[in-house]
Design an enzyme around this catalytic site. Structure first.
Site, PDB file in Angstrom:
ATOM      1  CD  GLU A 207      -3.123  -0.806   0.172  1.00 29.14           C
ATOM      2  OE1 GLU A 207      -3.068   0.231  -0.521  1.00 29.14           O
ATOM      3  OE2 GLU A 207      -4.054  -1.628   0.074  1.00 29.14           O
ATOM      4  NE  ARG A 211      -3.661   3.112  -0.475  1.00 28.74           N
ATOM      5  CZ  ARG A 211      -4.878   3.203   0.062  1.00 28.74           C
ATOM      6  NH1 ARG A 211      -5.326   4.362   0.490  1.00 28.74           N
ATOM      7  NH2 ARG A 211      -5.637   2.132   0.188  1.00 28.74           N
ATOM      8  CG  ASP A 342      -6.591  -6.775  -7.256  1.00 27.84           C
ATOM      9  OD1 ASP A 342      -5.558  -7.070  -6.635  1.00 27.84           O
ATOM     10  OD2 ASP A 342      -7.354  -5.855  -6.902  1.00 27.84           O
ATOM     11  CD  GLU A 478     -10.746  -0.512  -8.087  1.00 24.83           C
ATOM     12  OE1 GLU A 478      -9.655  -0.376  -7.489  1.00 24.83           O
ATOM     13  OE2 GLU A 478     -11.840  -0.142  -7.603  1.00 24.83           O
TER      14      GLU A 478
END
Length: 575
Positions: A207, A211, A342, A478
């Site tokens: 993360e 980010r 994903d 998304e």
């Protein structure tokens, strides 16, 4: 100190010294015992207090670690020439045959001073509305959460996850692209003067990479401000501990920013597939900028390792969890394109694109996985034949019609692959999946749930259903991301209309007096709120909406840039 065996003796001069030393110790002990008891109690406390006071005084007189960028920092950066390598694809240069000024980019021979791109702001009413939403979100954050990670808009407070000013570092490049000069100046000044990673805090490697590091790198590429690279390199140095602490090429999921110590998540000794395989674009870009190959080589070893051990049991589709100690997958887990898996598939393709399509096994692994997905996981719903991607459940790989909103990313990735030479069938799936994602927004609020179940029963009349525990909406990007790619590649304005519908729903049901909030249920009006404005709402959702409404399709051209999984565009290199 060398230990003596029983038969050894010390030389004479050492015996004499030891004798003098022994007599001195004896005298001190006798003096101490002769003192009153209260003196023997108070004196140690006095000495201890004096010691700490001295330490404090010395610490106060020394210069503290400077958070501001100084000349030494820049000299360190400049030692790693070239800052922009010779094989750099020059994403800032003028695109032949395109009038970039019409897309909100004012380029003087491709670049302004110091290599910055000049973004001149919104060019139509929809872009203006999205930029206004960003300003509203930023203003609320600035007033009640400035310098903290995320705004809690209902209570007008904040939450800290990494303690790195996450909303600033994640969202700044969105402000740059929108041409919001005040917000860009505010964010840049905070990052330069106040951002520090020297904190005794465990963070999630994945993360914080996508980010924070991703946001810093893109801010550098768009502005030419080397300060962003200095911050990104400092962060990356600390994150390397997640790799060096592992017994395999697979990093641990969590790393301490200050100590560089690494560990697995609290619930397991394993890392998620997406956590370890969605770092490579960012670490590679940092290596190309600084000339320090360590970052790229270390992160890419993970991709190479997964390629070597393979995912043959499901013809290129991988298990959800992998152990950092053994480097092996946990067997018999859910096969999904949703949470925890994903972006592994996304980065197979995008690493290939990022490196100028020169690492062929990345493309081969991607094609194998997409062929397997098409064969095993693509279905059509009833009664309207919406194309969706389900899951395979252990232990027998039974099919489940469950699809996370996260899976909508796959539409854009498949479209991007098609435009880079992948099979035409990929675009068919991409367009069908984009429509299924639009169907997820057909709720009382016009917002999409976190998860939907598509109907396989011909007797039922609704193509999908939403369970109560899955009905929350985090304002994820998304679907909008998918429509952005589809509009870029097809020019079909229905994708812009779908994005506008979603934006209007956000404005109606997620906007508060202070910022925006995730909602508890997309099925219930009046809505109730989760009291959280996620950083990705500004970093991705609003950015992709703004780019979707770029009618001329020229902002951030996709033959020059490739987006990381957090919506931060990074340059494409020739090799």
């Amino acid at each position: 100190m060398r230990l003596l065996r029983p038969t050894e003796t010390l030389p004479l001069y050492q015996q004499d010294l030891d004798g003098d030393h022994s007599r001195t110790i004896t005298r001190i002990r006798r003096l101490w015992r002769s003192m009153p008891r209260y003196i023997r109690t108070v004196l140690p406390l006095f000495c201890l207090a004096t010691f700490f006071a001295l330490v404090y005084a010395l610490g106060s007189s020394l210069p503290t670690e400077s958070i501001e960028t100084n000349e030494a920092d820049f000299q360190k950066f400049q030692r790693k020439e070239p800052n922009i390598p010779q094989d750099y694809a020059q994403p800032n240069e003028h695109v032949a045959g395109v009038d970039n000024s019409a897309a909100g980019v004012d380029e003087s021979n491709g670049k302004s001073e110091e290599g910055a791109i000049k973004f001149t702001g919104p060019k139509n009413d929809r872009q203006k509305a999205v930029a206004g939403a960003f300003k509203h979100a930023w203003d609320g954050y600035k007033k009640y959460a400035w310098g903290h990670d995320q705004l809690k808009p209902q209570t007008r407070t904040y939450s800290d996850w990494f303690d790195t000013g996450l909303t600033i570092t994640d969202a700044l490049d969105t402000a740059i692209i929108m041409g919001l000069e005040d917000e860009v100046r505010e964010g840049t000044e905070w990052i330069e003067k106040s951002l520090s990673f020297d904190k005794d805090r465990y963070v999630n490697l994945f993360e914080i990479t996508i980010r924070v590091m991703g946001g810093l790198l893109t801010s550098f590429h768009l502005t030419g401000n080397k300060m962003f690279v200095i911050r990104a390199e400092d962060l990356a140095d600390r994150l390397l501990g997640a790799f060096t602490g592992s017994k395999s090429p697979v990093p641990f999921s969590d790393v301490n920013l200050k100590t560089r110590a690494a560990r697995g998540p609290s619930w397991s000794s394993e890392s998620s597939l997406s956590e370890v395989s969605t770092l490579q674009m960012e670490f590679r870009d940092l290596s190309r900028i600084t000339g320090n190959a360590t970052f790229e080589k270390t992160a890419f070893k993970v991709s190479e390792h997964i390629h070597e051990i393979g995912c043959a049991a499901h013809d290129g589709l991988c298990e959800m969890f992998i152990n950092a100690n053994t480097g092996r997958f946990r067997e018999k887990t859910t096969i999904t394109f949703g949470a925890r898996a994903d972006s592994y598939y996304e980065y197979l393709l995008k690493q290939w694109v990022q490196t100028g399509k020169t690492i062929e096994w990345l493309a081969s692994d991607y094609q194998e996985a997409m062929a397997s997905m098409d064969k095993k996981m693509v279905r059509l719903s009833e009664p309207n034949k919406l194309l969706y991607v389900g899951e395979l459940l252990p232990p027998s790989d039974s099919f489940s019609p469950k699809m996370d909103h996260l899976v909508c990313f796959l539409s854009g990735t498949l479209g991007l692959g098609t435009k880079n030479g992948m099979p035409p069938r990929h675009m068919e799936i991409a367009e069908g999946l984009a429509a299924a994602c639009h169907a997820m927004y057909q709720t009382p609020t016009g917002l999409a749930p976190e998860i939907a179940y598509f109907n396989m029963n011909k007797e039922q009349q609704s193509d999908l259903s939403i369970k109560p525990l899955d009905a929350h909406c985090l304002l994820r990007p998304e679907a909008v991301e998918a429509w952005f790619y589809m509009y870029r590649f097809t020019g079909d304005k229905k994708y812009q209309d779908w994005g506008w519908e979603a934006f209007e729903a956000i404005e109606k049901y997620a906007k508060l007096d202070v910022g925006y909030s995730s909602v508890n249920s997309v099925k219930k009006i009046p809505v109730t709120y989760k009291n959280m404005m996620e950083s990705f709402f500004l970093a991705e959702t609003l950015k992709y909406l703004y780019l979707l409404f770029d009618d001329e399709k020229e902002l951030i051209p996709l033959d020059k840039w490739v987006f990381n999984t957090e919506g931060h565009p990074l340059p494409i290199y020739k090799n």
